[in-house]
Design a protein around this motif. Structure first.
Motif, PDB file in Angstrom:
ATOM      1  N   GLY A  94     -43.582 -57.299 -53.285  1.00 43.12           N
ATOM      2  CA  GLY A  94     -43.109 -58.381 -52.429  1.00 43.12           C
ATOM      3  C   GLY A  94     -43.298 -59.757 -53.022  1.00 43.12           C
ATOM      4  O   GLY A  94     -43.769 -59.921 -54.151  1.00 43.12           O
ATOM      5  N   THR A  95     -42.921 -60.753 -52.231  1.00 44.74           N
ATOM      6  CA  THR A  95     -43.031 -62.160 -52.628  1.00 44.74           C
ATOM      7  C   THR A  95     -43.974 -62.883 -51.682  1.00 44.74           C
ATOM      8  O   THR A  95     -44.003 -62.648 -50.486  1.00 44.74           O
ATOM      9  CB  THR A  95     -41.668 -62.864 -52.566  1.00 44.74           C
ATOM     10  OG1 THR A  95     -41.080 -62.662 -51.271  1.00 44.74           O
ATOM     11  CG2 THR A  95     -40.737 -62.356 -53.634  1.00 44.74           C
ATOM     12  N   LEU A  96     -44.713 -63.805 -52.251  1.00 44.76           N
ATOM     13  CA  LEU A  96     -45.573 -64.693 -51.486  1.00 44.76           C
ATOM     14  C   LEU A  96     -45.347 -66.105 -52.027  1.00 44.76           C
ATOM     15  O   LEU A  96     -46.091 -66.568 -52.856  1.00 44.76           O
ATOM     16  CB  LEU A  96     -47.028 -64.263 -51.644  1.00 44.76           C
ATOM     17  CG  LEU A  96     -48.008 -64.676 -50.564  1.00 44.76           C
ATOM     18  CD1 LEU A  96     -47.670 -63.989 -49.253  1.00 44.76           C
ATOM     19  CD2 LEU A  96     -49.435 -64.325 -50.960  1.00 44.76           C
ATOM     20  N   VAL A  97     -44.344 -66.797 -51.543  1.00 42.88           N
ATOM     21  CA  VAL A  97     -43.265 -66.315 -50.700  1.00 42.88           C
ATOM     22  C   VAL A  97     -41.932 -66.744 -51.306  1.00 42.88           C
ATOM     23  O   VAL A  97     -41.876 -67.686 -52.089  1.00 42.88           O
ATOM     24  CB  VAL A  97     -43.341 -66.877 -49.249  1.00 42.88           C
ATOM     25  CG1 VAL A  97     -44.515 -66.297 -48.497  1.00 42.88           C
ATOM     26  CG2 VAL A  97     -43.401 -68.415 -49.256  1.00 42.88           C
ATOM     27  N   THR A  98     -40.837 -66.057 -50.912  1.00 43.24           N
ATOM     28  CA  THR A  98     -39.494 -66.477 -51.303  1.00 43.24           C
ATOM     29  C   THR A  98     -39.186 -67.830 -50.677  1.00 43.24           C
ATOM     30  O   THR A  98     -39.472 -68.063 -49.505  1.00 43.24           O
ATOM     31  CB  THR A  98     -38.468 -65.433 -50.827  1.00 43.24           C
ATOM     32  OG1 THR A  98     -38.677 -64.224 -51.550  1.00 43.24           O
ATOM     33  CG2 THR A  98     -37.044 -65.913 -51.038  1.00 43.24           C
ATOM     34  N   ALA A  99     -38.583 -68.717 -51.455  1.00 41.35           N
ATOM     35  CA  ALA A  99     -38.218 -70.044 -50.953  1.00 41.35           C
ATOM     36  C   ALA A  99     -36.848 -69.991 -50.285  1.00 41.35           C
ATOM     37  O   ALA A  99     -35.867 -69.591 -50.909  1.00 41.35           O
ATOM     38  CB  ALA A  99     -38.209 -71.062 -52.090  1.00 41.35           C
ATOM     39  N   ALA A 100     -36.782 -70.397 -49.039  1.00 43.03           N
ATOM     40  CA  ALA A 100     -35.509 -70.390 -48.305  1.00 43.03           C
ATOM     41  C   ALA A 100     -34.494 -71.345 -48.914  1.00 43.03           C
ATOM     42  O   ALA A 100     -33.283 -71.160 -48.736  1.00 43.03           O
ATOM     43  CB  ALA A 100     -35.749 -70.743 -46.842  1.00 43.03           C
ATOM     44  N   LEU A 127     -41.288 -65.075 -46.685  1.00 42.30           N
ATOM     45  CA  LEU A 127     -40.309 -66.159 -46.709  1.00 42.30           C
ATOM     46  C   LEU A 127     -40.975 -67.453 -46.268  1.00 42.30           C
ATOM     47  O   LEU A 127     -41.729 -67.484 -45.290  1.00 42.30           O
ATOM     48  CB  LEU A 127     -39.133 -65.849 -45.778  1.00 42.30           C
ATOM     49  CG  LEU A 127     -37.978 -66.860 -45.805  1.00 42.30           C
ATOM     50  CD1 LEU A 127     -37.271 -66.843 -47.166  1.00 42.30           C
ATOM     51  CD2 LEU A 127     -36.976 -66.573 -44.683  1.00 42.30           C
ATOM     52  N   GLY A 128     -40.688 -68.525 -47.011  1.00 46.20           N
ATOM     53  CA  GLY A 128     -41.180 -69.858 -46.676  1.00 46.20           C
ATOM     54  C   GLY A 128     -40.066 -70.877 -46.775  1.00 46.20           C
ATOM     55  O   GLY A 128     -38.977 -70.589 -47.283  1.00 46.20           O
ATOM     56  N   SER A 129     -40.343 -72.079 -46.333  1.00 46.81           N
ATOM     57  CA  SER A 129     -39.298 -73.102 -46.250  1.00 46.81           C
ATOM     58  C   SER A 129     -38.955 -73.726 -47.599  1.00 46.81           C
ATOM     59  O   SER A 129     -37.913 -74.349 -47.755  1.00 46.81           O
ATOM     60  CB  SER A 129     -39.722 -74.207 -45.274  1.00 46.81           C
ATOM     61  OG  SER A 129     -40.914 -74.838 -45.726  1.00 46.81           O
ATOM     62  N   GLY A 130     -39.833 -73.563 -48.606  1.00 44.76           N
ATOM     63  CA  GLY A 130     -39.647 -74.257 -49.887  1.00 44.76           C
ATOM     64  C   GLY A 130     -40.317 -75.615 -49.833  1.00 44.76           C
ATOM     65  O   GLY A 130     -40.284 -76.291 -48.802  1.00 44.76           O
TER      66      GLY A 130
END
Length: 329
Positions: A94-100, A127-130
């Motif tokens: 997984g990702t910590l975290v994918t940037a939206a 998922l995060g906001s970036g």
């Protein structure tokens, strides 16, 4: 790796605090934007699987931080995980975290579902906001002012696409994204891909976690701050009408373990950090010291720790954590 913190000696500080057994998952978390090829990441993922860690996660960044050159250059998170999906067998990915901000929600839902299929259902989706403006500028990625609103719409779209039954259509009419008669394909291998949301926001982030997430992660925070963030999310989960045990609470912490003081110092120097600072802000020191601190995070409510491994060439470090930390518990 699932470890059981069980120290029967009544004089041990962890026993004195709780007197009970606590379950804890340990996961390996990498920051490849600091400098790593796919082959390096593959070697770490295979070692993590061999040493029976629970998962291999990576960040989603395109630019190095902290003054390092980042050579040989960035790797894409979901292309990396697609490769690892075919070259590993058990470990979760997984990702910590994918940037939206990096991807449109529809194609991202397709990418993650496909990697889940390729892995046989081992994907978890952070998922995060970036947030890192410079990497957007460096690679021509728009960096909008209303990142959080876009992030919220992406969560609704991605989870909505996955949840739509085959044969049905998915529609979404938001401020930033509109989908009309989407077939909502492909479907993930898992009935529900675990969604990880994290951060330190006191209101909006807990609300979104309660609505969409199966796990809430607090990155690089103290035991006390983590407990406060967990309580905020617990309150949001209760307000949303979800069962209290329906959310996993986790931390991400830098790790630097050594069999003796010299080895701890050597590993700290290799990542450009000071031992005392690492002991304060992460999991550092002897295996016994790290076990004790893990116990304190467990008491704060954490059930899972992402071990941020910054020297990806030191596979002996992973082996030490797997063998000596576990043996001390």
């Amino acid at each position: 790796m699932v470890i059981e913190i069980s120290i029967p000696r009544p004089d041990h500080p962890a026993t004195a605090r709780s007197g009970r057994m606590v379950g804890m998952d340990l996961r390996i978390f990498t920051e490849p934007q600091q400098g790593a090829s796919y082959e390096t990441l593959l070697s770490v993922a295979k070692a993590a699987e061999e040493f029976e860690f629970d998962a291999f996660f990576r960040s989603d960044h395109y630019l190095a931080m902290g003054g390092v050159d980042g050579l040989p250059g960035p790797t894409d998170a979901w292309i990396t995980l697609a490769g690892l999906a075919r070259e590993t067998k058990r470990i979760r990915l997984g990702t910590l975290v994918t940037a939206a901000t990096f991807r449109l929600p529809g194609p991202l839902a397709i990418q993650v579902a496909q990697v889940d299929q390729m892995s046989g259902g081992r994907v978890e989706f952070g998922l995060g906001s970036g947030w890192f403006a410079e990497e957007h500028t460096a690679y021509g990625i728009p960096f909008p002012d209303d990142k959080f609103a876009r992030f919220e719409e992406q969560l609704a779209i991605i989870t909505g696409l996955w949840a739509t039954k085959e044969g049905d259509k998915f529609n979404f009419d938001g401020k930033h994204y509109q989908l009309t008669d989407s077939p909502a394909l492909p479907k993930p291998a898992q009935e529900r891909i675990p969604v990880v949301i994290g951060g330190t926001g006191a209101v909006r982030t807990p609300r979104l976690a309660a609505r969409y997430a199966s796990e809430f992660n607090v990155p690089f925070a103290s035991v006390e701050d983590s407990a406060q963030r967990f309580d905020q999310v617990r309150a949001a989960v209760a307000k949303a009408g979800r069962p209290a045990d329906d959310m996993i609470y986790s931390n991400a912490l830098v790790v630097c373990v050594g069999a003796n003081d010299a080895e701890v110092a050597r590993r700290a120097a290799a990542i450009g950090r000071e031992v005392d600072e690492l002991k304060t802000n992460g999991l550092a020191g002897s295996p016994a010291e790290v076990v004790d601190k893990i116990g304190r995070y467990a008491e704060a409510g954490s059930a899972r720790i992402y071990l941020q491994v910054l020297d990806l060439t030191d596979l002996a470090h992973l082996e030490l954590v797997a063998s000596q930390v576990q043996s001390q518990l």
